[in-house]
Design an enzyme around this catalytic site. Structure first.
Site, PDB file in Angstrom:
ATOM      1  N   CYS A  51       0.825  -1.214   0.000  1.00  0.00           N
ATOM      2  CA  CYS A  51       0.000   0.000   0.000  1.00  0.00           C
ATOM      3  C   CYS A  51       0.856   1.258   0.000  1.00  0.00           C
ATOM      4  CB  CYS A  51      -0.979   0.004   1.158  1.00  0.00           C
ATOM      5  SG  CYS A  51      -0.390  -0.810   2.611  1.00  0.00           S
ATOM      6  N   PRO A 116       7.046  -4.381  10.924  1.00  0.00           N
ATOM      7  CA  PRO A 116       7.509  -5.692  10.491  1.00  0.00           C
ATOM      8  C   PRO A 116       6.829  -6.257   9.242  1.00  0.00           C
ATOM      9  CG  PRO A 116       6.009  -5.926  12.324  1.00  0.00           C
ATOM     10  CD  PRO A 116       6.070  -4.470  12.011  1.00  0.00           C
ATOM     11  N   ALA A 191      -9.406  -8.389   6.285  1.00  0.00           N
ATOM     12  CA  ALA A 191      -8.329  -8.896   7.121  1.00  0.00           C
ATOM     13  C   ALA A 191      -7.023  -8.419   6.521  1.00  0.00           C
ATOM     14  CB  ALA A 191      -8.385 -10.406   7.182  1.00  0.00           C
ATOM     15  N   GLY A 192      -5.969  -8.790   7.119  1.00  0.00           N
ATOM     16  CA  GLY A 192      -4.667  -8.329   6.642  1.00  0.00           C
ATOM     17  C   GLY A 192      -3.787  -8.155   7.842  1.00  0.00           C
ATOM     18  N   MET A 194      -1.665  -5.930   8.798  1.00  0.00           N
ATOM     19  CA  MET A 194      -1.605  -4.647   9.462  1.00  0.00           C
ATOM     20  C   MET A 194      -2.877  -4.390  10.278  1.00  0.00           C
ATOM     21  SD  MET A 194       0.225  -1.404   7.795  1.00  0.00           S
ATOM     22  CE  MET A 194      -0.578  -1.437   6.252  1.00  0.00           C
TER      23      MET A 194
END
Lengths: 423, 273
Positions: A51, A116, A191-192, A194
């Protein structure tokens, strides 16, 4: 090493409007890499799209042609005219490209230094490239070094310590809106890594119930179980606005998941209790117009950038250490890359000596040594073989090892002239 | 007498200086100094008030000088009370300079006691005056909190992290404090109006005479009643509540001063100079 080239743009050079136009999904990236393999000027390639950045790493057969090809490739793939984003592009070559990749993977170039997630994203980009066979000897080696360096930096410096990225920014903002986050309800849309991290941080701040919405109910249920919350379908999100306070959105949806009228409609029922939208998705999920509604606050990924700026300073100190590790790694990679030229030299040297020895043996077996039995001939061959090996051992070792001080290319040059290898 | 007034003014000035420095440097000690200086000034004013009350047996609001002095005293008193309940340190930056301003304004008007008035005695009147002043002070603080809310809200909406973003507390705290101020103010104003009406009945034989002051007090009361009702009924909170609290201050100031200057009525003598 100048043929290793990286072009791209990131959150520092391009606004979200451009980045969302150039973002590649995983399947986009696969087709793009397949297309890149067809470019005659480009040998190997890897495409990294997150992103915050879109970067194309490649090795070139003809450098200027490859750079032009790569730029046009991006513009062609995403159907945007090159003029719209060319100013935002940066180009790194050779050492600079290697260093940039190391810095990206070690999260030194991230919006939030030390976050991270980026390493995982680089790994995914590399996996796609290996699947498409678009990476070769050089990039394979480079990426493996990259992962090694990134891990080393994470363990040896404090760059990843303390609060992490978006989640910290979101929590700080949440505190400025809600005071205490205790008991506030959270809705996670999509979701994801981050977004999930943000939810975990919120839970650590003792938020109330967590509701998870996902395109697939199964995935939503799995996440909900993890947070001891409840799961809903993506279509139910607007109905849930009544019951939650913080919405974290991170879907792959191309359009907005929530629009201003839907939020406006719910504010009266909520008795104007504040709603805080955290939009981590690119392209964005939350209509920016929602921010104009009273008591509704929308922060997208660029806005969070400004929030974390102040926290970066602490990590900057650790980043200095990390930069040193990266400098070391760049030097090591360059040495490896240069040794690629040693190998052909050594091969040529071996070939020449062996060919000479074989020619002399053949001549002797036909003339004065023609009377020897097969067994004796083998013994002579073995003798010659071991003599050649003994003679070649030291120069080979010298060229391959670090025995030659200073510029290795000088030693290589001498060796080539000494044995007249370039004929 | 005079020395107490001057000490109070000086203490408020020091407090205002401490708070303004605190605003920039963010040293906790400065803020604490601000509170203590303000409390010390409040002590001086309380002594002054007590002395005047003991001497005349009535609340010292005979002229504009005294009225403003009492206004500053109640403002600081309400702030100190609020300070114990809500952790809104920054509000001192608004209160302390405002108290200084009111006291300095008071010095511009002569403090000549009018002929002793029996009108100003009695428990009903004492409650009426004190409740009204406390209510007004709470509304003034509500407006101040409203301004802080608007600043912080604008920061968050505009995604700016400027000077005030770090220094102002959460929107929730500002909103809650503003609400508490309005509730306090409204309660005190209601008590003030009722006791005033009872007193009017005792003195003049009428609860209500359509006097300009009475009408505007009713307007003020209705204004805040609407504000509270909307908040409780449909949840008028945040920005709208803040703007209304600031607008309310306009109505309040007109009722407090404007009516006496521009219109005529039976409260006129208290603000005459």
């Amino acid at each position: 090493m100048d043929k290793i080239i990286l072009i791209g743009l990131n959150h520092k050079t391009a606004p979200i409007e451009i980045r969302e136009c150039l973002a590649f999904s995983e399947s986009d990236a696969c087709t793009a890499l397949a297309g890149l393999c067809g470019e005659p000027a480009i040998e190997e390639s890897i495409l990294l799209s997150t992103c915050n950045r879109v970067e194309l790493l490649f090795t070139a057969r003809q450098i200027p042609a490859a750079i032009q090809a790569a730029k046009h490739f991006l513009s062609h793939q995403k159907q945007i005219s090159l003029a719209d984003f060319e100013d935002a592009l940066y180009l790194h070559q050779g050492d600079a490209a290697v260093r940039h990749l190391f810095r990206v993977a070690a999260s030194l170039d991230s919006m939030v230094v030390g976050e991270p997630q980026i390493l995982g994203q680089v790994k995914t980009a590399y996996r796609l490239a290996t699947e498409q066979k678009s990476s070769g000897v050089i990039l394979n080696r480079l990426l493996h070094r990259t992962f090694f360096v990134a891990k080393r930096i994470r363990t040896e410096t404090g760059i990843g310590d303390h609060a992490v990225s978006i989640s910290y920014a979101a929590i700080e903002l949440g505190r400025k809106i809600f005071g205490s986050l205790e008991g506030r309800r959270v809705l996670l849309v999509g979701a994801g890594e981050m977004a999930e991290l943000a939810v975990e941080h919120l839970i650590r701040n003792r938020v109330g119930q967590v509701v998870v919405a996902n395109r697939t109910l199964e995935r939503a249920m799995a996440l909900a179980a993890q947070y001891k919350g409840s799961a809903i379908r993506l279509e139910e999100v607007a109905d849930q606005l009544n019951r939650v306070d913080i919405i974290i959105s991170s879907t792959g949806s191309p359009g907005y998941v929530l629009r201003a009228p839907e939020v406006k409609a719910v504010m009266r029922d909520r008795r104007n209790r504040p709603l805080f939208f955290i939009d981590i998705a690119v392209p964005r999920d939350i209509d920016p117009a929602i921010n104009t509604i009273n008591n509704a606050y929308v922060y997208d990924i660029d806005d969070l950038n400004t929030v974390v700026d102040t926290n970066i300073e602490d990590r900057q100190r650790e980043a200095v250490k990390a930069e040193r590790l990266i400098d070391e790694a760049v030097i090591q990679f360059r040495q490896w890359y240069d040794s690629l030229n040693v190998v052909p030299t050594i091969k040529a040297l071996h070939a020449k000596i062996r060919a000479a020895a074989q020619a002399e043996l053949d001549k002797a077996f036909h003339q004065q040594l023609g009377h020897l039995s097969a067994e004796d001939r083998k013994a002579v061959e073995r003798l010659m073989e071991s003599t050649v090996n003994k003679l070649l051992h030291d120069p080979t070792h010298y060229l391959r090892s670090n025995g030659c001080q200073g510029d290795r290319s000088v030693s290589l040059d001498v060796a080539r002239k000494l044995f007249k290898l370039d004929d | 007498m005079q020395i107490l007034f001057v000490s109070a003014t000086l203490l408020y000035m020091l407090s205002a200086a401490a708070y303004c420095t605190y605003l920039f440097l963010q040293h906790e000690r400065l803020q604490q100094a601000g509170v203590w200086l303000l409390a010390a000034g409040f002590g001086c004013q309380t002594a002054l008030f007590g002395w005047a009350f003991a001497a005349t047996g009535s609340v010292p609001v005979n002229n504009l000088h005294q009225t403003l002095t009492v206004a500053a005293w109640t403002l600081v008193g309400v702030f100190l009370a609020l300070r114990t309940k809500f952790n809104l340190k920054i509000l001192g930056v608004y209160t302390a300079p405002l108290a200084v301003f009111i006291l300095l304004a008071a010095t511009q008007f002569p403090n000549e006691p009018l002929q002793p008035q029996n009108l100003l005695k009695g428990v009903w009147l004492f409650t009426h005056i004190l409740a009204t002043f406390i209510g007004d002070a709470a509304f003034v603080l509500a407006a101040g909190v409203g301004v802080l809310y608007l600043i912080q809200e604008r920061n968050i909406k505009a995604k700016r992290r400027d000077f005030f973003f770090k220094r102002l507390p959460s929107l929730d705290l500002l909103d809650t404090t503003g609400y508490a101020c309005i509730v306090t103010g409204f309660t005190m104003l209601t008590i003030g109006l009722i006791t005033g009406m009872v007193y009017a009945k005792i003195i003049w034989g009428h609860f209500w005479q359509w006097d300009a002051k009475e009408v505007w007090s009713a307007v003020t009361w209705i204004f805040y009643a609407v504000l509270l009702h909307e908040r409780l009924a449909v949840g008028w909170r945040g920005r709208r509540a803040a703007i209304m609290a600031i607008a309310g201050l306009g109505v309040l100031l007109f009722t407090f001063l404007g009516v006496n200057f521009l219109l005529s009525g039976h409260h006129g003598q208290f603000t005459r100079w």
